[in-house]
Scaffold this active site. Structure first.
Site, short mmCIF file in Angstrom:
data_model
loop_
_atom_site.label_atom_id
_atom_site.label_comp_id
_atom_site.label_asym_id
_atom_site.label_seq_id
_atom_site.Cartn_x
_atom_site.Cartn_y
_atom_site.Cartn_z
NE ARG A 217 -4.98 9.10 18.77
CZ ARG A 217 -4.25 8.25 18.08
NH1 ARG A 217 -3.95 7.08 18.60
NH2 ARG A 217 -3.81 8.54 16.88
NE ARG B 53 -6.04 1.84 -0.20
CZ ARG B 53 -6.31 2.26 1.02
NH1 ARG B 53 -5.42 2.18 1.96
NH2 ARG B 53 -7.50 2.77 1.28
CE LYS C 285 0.36 3.08 6.57
NZ LYS C 285 -0.78 3.89 6.20
CG HIS D 54 -12.12 5.11 2.59
ND1 HIS D 54 -12.70 6.29 3.02
CD2 HIS D 54 -10.79 5.23 2.83
CE1 HIS D 54 -11.76 7.09 3.51
NE2 HIS D 54 -10.59 6.47 3.41
CG ASN E 64 -1.82 1.15 1.34
OD1 ASN E 64 -1.82 2.03 0.47
ND2 ASN E 64 -2.62 1.20 2.38
N GLY F 285 -13.77 5.48 14.09
CA GLY F 285 -14.95 4.61 14.24
C GLY F 285 -14.72 3.47 15.22
CD GLU F 286 -11.21 -0.28 13.43
OE1 GLU F 286 -10.20 -0.62 14.08
OE2 GLU F 286 -11.27 -0.34 12.19
CG ASP G 173 -4.80 12.06 16.73
OD1 ASP G 173 -5.78 11.66 17.38
OD2 ASP G 173 -3.83 11.34 16.44
N GLY H 139 -8.69 9.84 6.89
CA GLY H 139 -9.61 10.07 5.77
C GLY H 139 -10.93 9.42 6.16
CD GLU I 225 -8.50 0.24 4.23
OE1 GLU I 225 -7.92 0.52 5.31
OE2 GLU I 225 -8.78 1.09 3.38
NE ARG J 163 -7.98 13.71 2.78
CZ ARG J 163 -8.14 12.40 2.56
NH1 ARG J 163 -9.02 11.98 1.69
NH2 ARG J 163 -7.43 11.51 3.22
P1 AMP Z 1 -6.92 5.74 10.46
O1 AMP Z 1 -6.72 6.73 9.35
O2 AMP Z 1 -8.05 4.80 10.22
O3 AMP Z 1 -5.66 5.06 10.88
O4 AMP Z 1 -7.38 6.62 11.72
C1 AMP Z 1 -6.51 7.55 12.30
C2 AMP Z 1 -7.29 8.45 13.24
O5 AMP Z 1 -7.99 7.67 14.23
C3 AMP Z 1 -6.39 9.35 14.07
O6 AMP Z 1 -6.09 10.50 13.39
C4 AMP Z 1 -7.24 9.63 15.30
O7 AMP Z 1 -7.98 10.82 15.08
C5 AMP Z 1 -8.20 8.47 15.38
N1 AMP Z 1 -8.02 7.67 16.59
C6 AMP Z 1 -7.17 6.64 16.79
N2 AMP Z 1 -7.27 6.17 18.06
C7 AMP Z 1 -8.21 6.92 18.66
C8 AMP Z 1 -8.77 6.94 19.98
N3 AMP Z 1 -8.39 6.08 20.93
N4 AMP Z 1 -9.72 7.87 20.23
C9 AMP Z 1 -10.11 8.75 19.30
N5 AMP Z 1 -9.62 8.78 18.06
C10 AMP Z 1 -8.68 7.88 17.73
#
Ligand code: AMP
Length: 395
Positions: free
Chosen positions: A286, A93, A16, A182, A9, A331-332, A284, A213, A383, A242
């Site tokens: 967090r 990818r 990656k 996605h 990827n 989401g997770e 972010d 994203g 993915e 974005r």
């Molecule tokens: P991804 O692009 O799917 O890897 O998601 C990255 C984003 O997930 C990061 O920029 C964070 O904003 C969010 N994220 C990851 N861990 C957490 C968490 N424990 N709580 C809230 N947001 C998180």
């Protein structure tokens, strides 16, 4: 003996990889890692099957910092660990498959020419997806390669949901339509949903892929009917940096009145907007949840409001809502955003189980009350596994 599948990827500043070993069930990860910081200060890191760090190095200052060197370095590192075992297939990818590619494709000279013709549709991503294919043709000439497209899953959308209200002939001729992205993540979720909830798998499900994203898709019986991303991965939800959907008139104003050029507008929309732009603090989630600055709360509330609004819009496109799935980094992991979204969707029949939502886990789980009209799940996406499965199937 089991076979090895390499998944690549590649982006503009990182590559990656995941190395899978085939088993009777799904392929299992042997190693996964990445080279980040290309062209600046490349760093290589990798983990093994037990998620233990097995590599973590900054490349010496005197080696090339480009994709070519990074890929050669990664492959040499992997081959040292494989004891002469051959890679059976390489899955890539690829961000854009246009309207032509609605399934994974074996790499041939014709396919490469076809992908190159798509570069104008994704100039920031497609060249970085194509380059590793060519490098690996050189490094592993006997390994077949397969391209897996982020747009393919969305080719089932009816024209009604794909077109912009531009002159139809012009838009069709120029390929200006909502391709959606996605797709590999959505395809993975659609592939596991039948084991989790048959009503959701056969019915009307909205999947929210919320990460750096972010996008959402409305599925009917597992097939995409509508999605929030469009011609590019800029449309739809606000993201880390974005802006998401924006009135095209704003762009005309930036050009005509503020005299901004295309590069400046691109930087504004892709790099300085979204959660970062709204908060002025971070892209972010967090950091935003940890901040007491009211702008941080404004940004997180804005994001959740847009997710709630898009859920309702997608529900209209699929004739109602049986299930809502949260996936990807936010989401997770982000129970605060999930709760905020779900509370705004009560009128649609979403009843959140607050205790279940607060549980931290890497497993798929239901977070709605037993009597909620809409079942809500958190399902970790994968993915890379989707690409490994598709690469094997394409052989
Ligand atoms: P991804 O692009 O799917 O890897 O998601 C990255 C984003 O997930 C990061 O920029 C964070 O904003 C969010 N994220 C990851 N861990 C957490 C968490 N424990 N709580 C809230 N947001 C998180």
């Amino acid at each position: 003996m089991s076979d090895l599948v390499l998944v690549i990827n590649a982006g503009s500043s990182s590559i990656k990889f995941s190395l899978f070993e085939t088993t009777a069930a799904d392929p299992q990860v042997l190693y996964k890692g990445q080279m980040e910081g290309l062209y600046v200060e490349p760093k290589f890191s990798a983990k093994d099957a037990n998620d233990e760090k097995v590599a973590n190095e900054t490349l010496p200052a005197d080696v090339p910092k480009n994709h070519d060197y990074a890929l050669r370095h990664m492959l040499a590192w992997l081959q040292q660990r494989l004891g002469g075992r051959q890679i059976k297939v390489i899955g890539h990818r690829v961000v854009h498959g246009g309207t032509q590619y609605s399934k994974p494709e074996r790499v041939t000279p014709e396919l490469l020419a076809g992908l190159e013709a798509l570069i104008p549709l994704a100039p920031l991503h497609e060249p970085h997806n194509i380059a590793p294919i060519k490098i690996l043709q050189d490094l592993l000439p006997d390994a077949p390669q397969v391209t897996c497209f982020d747009t393919a899953f969305h080719t089932t959308q009816p024209e009604l949901n794909q077109m912009f209200a531009l002159p139809l002939d012009f838009a069709q001729k120029e390929g200006i339509r909502r391709y959606g992205f996605h797709g590999l993540s959505y395809e993975y979720i659609a592939s596991v949903l039948p084991q989790i909830d048959t009503r959701a798998a056969e019915g009307r499900t909205v999947v929210a892929h919320l990460g750096n994203g972010s996008s959402m898709a409305g599925l009917l019986g597992g097939a995409c009917q509508a999605t929030t991303m469009g011609f590019t991965a800029l449309e739809g939800l606000p993201m880390g940096t974005r802006c998401g959907s924006i009135d095209g008139g704003v762009l005309l104003h930036l050009m005509n009145h503020l005299k901004m050029d295309a590069k400046q507008i691109e930087t504004l929309l892709y790099k300085e907007s979204g959660l970062l732009g709204l908060s002025g603090i971070s892209s972010d989630m967090r950091d935003l949840h940890a901040s007491s600055d009211p702008r941080a709360k404004f940004a997180t509330d804005y994001f959740a409001r847009r997710v709630a609004r898009e859920t309702a819009s997608l529900a209209a496109a699929i004739g109602g809502l049986d299930c809502l799935v949260f996936t990807a980094g936010i989401g997770e992991n982000d129970d605060i955003t999930r709760a905020n979204v779900c509370h705004q969707l009560r009128w649609l029949g979403v009843e959140l189980d607050e205790a279940a939502n607060a549980v931290r886990s890497g497993e798929p789980r239901r977070i709605s009350l037993a009597d909620s009209k809409v079942a809500v799940y958190v399902i970790p996406t994968n993915e890379e596994l989707m690409i490994a499965r598709q690469a094997l199937a394409a052989l």
